[in-house]
Design an enzyme around this catalytic site. Structure first.
Site, PDB file in Angstrom:
ATOM      1  N   PRO A 163       0.818  -1.205   0.000  1.00 55.97           N
ATOM      2  CA  PRO A 163       0.000   0.000   0.000  1.00 55.97           C
ATOM      3  C   PRO A 163       0.859   1.265   0.000  1.00 55.97           C
ATOM      4  O   PRO A 163       1.830   1.370   0.748  1.00 55.97           O
ATOM      5  CB  PRO A 163      -0.798  -0.133   1.298  1.00 55.97           C
ATOM      6  CG  PRO A 163      -0.857  -1.597   1.545  1.00 55.97           C
ATOM      7  CD  PRO A 163       0.461  -2.123   1.086  1.00 55.97           C
ATOM      8  N   GLU A 164       0.504   2.221  -0.859  1.00 62.70           N
ATOM      9  CA  GLU A 164       1.152   3.518  -0.880  1.00 62.70           C
ATOM     10  C   GLU A 164       0.236   4.523  -0.207  1.00 62.70           C
ATOM     11  O   GLU A 164      -0.738   4.138   0.449  1.00 62.70           O
ATOM     12  CB  GLU A 164       1.504   3.906  -2.322  1.00 62.70           C
ATOM     13  CG  GLU A 164       2.467   2.916  -2.967  1.00 62.70           C
ATOM     14  CD  GLU A 164       2.899   3.311  -4.378  1.00 62.70           C
ATOM     15  OE1 GLU A 164       2.864   4.514  -4.706  1.00 62.70           O
ATOM     16  OE2 GLU A 164       3.258   2.412  -5.154  1.00 62.70           O
TER      17      GLU A 164
END
Length: 273
Positions: free
Chosen positions: A2-3
């Site tokens: 996840p960014e």
């Protein structure tokens, strides 16, 4: 992993689900993920209330009523859910935090690269592990001039500088690729070769793309899922990431790829200079 948009999406959902809920019990089923989990059992969490959930870079901070913070990072495969106590535990769910409404905050991580720790924050409300993080990309602090100054004496490729968490935090491989494509900047370019105009374009497009991704619930790549189990929809909007060998959507040149910092960088040899 996840960014920023994915962390923001998860954080907003957790804030709605956890705020004002009281912890009634903590169960730990594995000794560690990225760091030990057993300290959670002796952290005195029972009876504490969740005051809210914030994001810093790709980390989430759940504020507790005793002013401490439950810090979390989702590594490569972390998934959190708020579900009824009647749902059987999944094989790779490592921590259960029981809530006073009968639901359970459940932390799953197949590869065990995630993190869940309790910390006492500094006077600015930030725990020690996050002290070295750079600018938030959606903040007023992150400007073209500031990014230009950070890059002007660096020989590293501009894509790696955009992903350097000590400069700007939360932009990973997916959104760096999309940002540089939108700005027309070759990811292999040295930071010191960047012009102020190009830096301003990078910052403008980074903000635009990150906000669009948040609105779409993030990008589902590999294991990312929302708190409710649904997938992010921004993958439908990707223009360059993962498109090696395909035609550029702007000029129809063949998209190329190169390894940078152990990651694949995708770019158009014609559009990005």
């Amino acid at each position: 992993m996840p960014e920023l948009p994915e962390a923001e999406t998860i954080g907003r959902a957790l804030d709605r689900a956890l705020k004002e809920r009281v912890i009634t019990q903590v169960e730990v089923f594995s000794p560690a993920m990225r760091t030990p989990l057993t300290p959670l059992l002796d952290a005195g969490l029972e009876g504490l209330r969740f005051a809210g959930v914030r994001r810093r870079g790709r980390y989430l901070m759940a504020d507790l009523s005793d002013k401490r913070i439950l810090l979390m990072h989702f590594g490569m495969s972390g998934v959190v859910r708020i579900e009824s106590s009647g749902v059987p535990r999944r094989k790779h769910e490592h921590v259960f935090i029981h809530l006073d409404d009968g639901n359970i905050f459940r932390f799953e991580c197949t590869r065990r690269f995630s993190l869940l720790e309790v910390h006492t924050p500094d006077e600015n409300g930030i725990p020690a592990p996050l002290a070295g993080l750079g600018m938030e990309p959606l903040s007023l602090e992150f400007t073209g001039k500031k990014f230009f100054e950070c890059c002007s004496k660096r020989s590293a490729p501009v894509k790696l500088l955009l992903m350097d968490n000590s400069i700007v935090t939360g932009i990973g491989n997916i959104y760096a690729a999309e940002t540089l494509f939108a700005a027309g900047v070759d990811p292999r370019r040295s930071g010191r070769e960047l012009t102020l105009k190009e830096a301003e374009s990078i910052v403008k497009n980074a903000k635009k793309i990150l906000l669009e991704a948040i609105e779409s619930g993030g990008t589902t790549i590999s294991d990312f899922r929302h708190v409710d189990g649904s997938e992010g929809k921004f993958a439908q909007n990707l223009k360059i990431y993962g498109k090696a060998g395909e035609l550029c959507p702007v000029c129809s040149a063949v998209v190329e790829t190169v390894r940078q910092g152990g990651r694949s960088s995708f770019y158009c040899p014609r559009c990005q200079k």
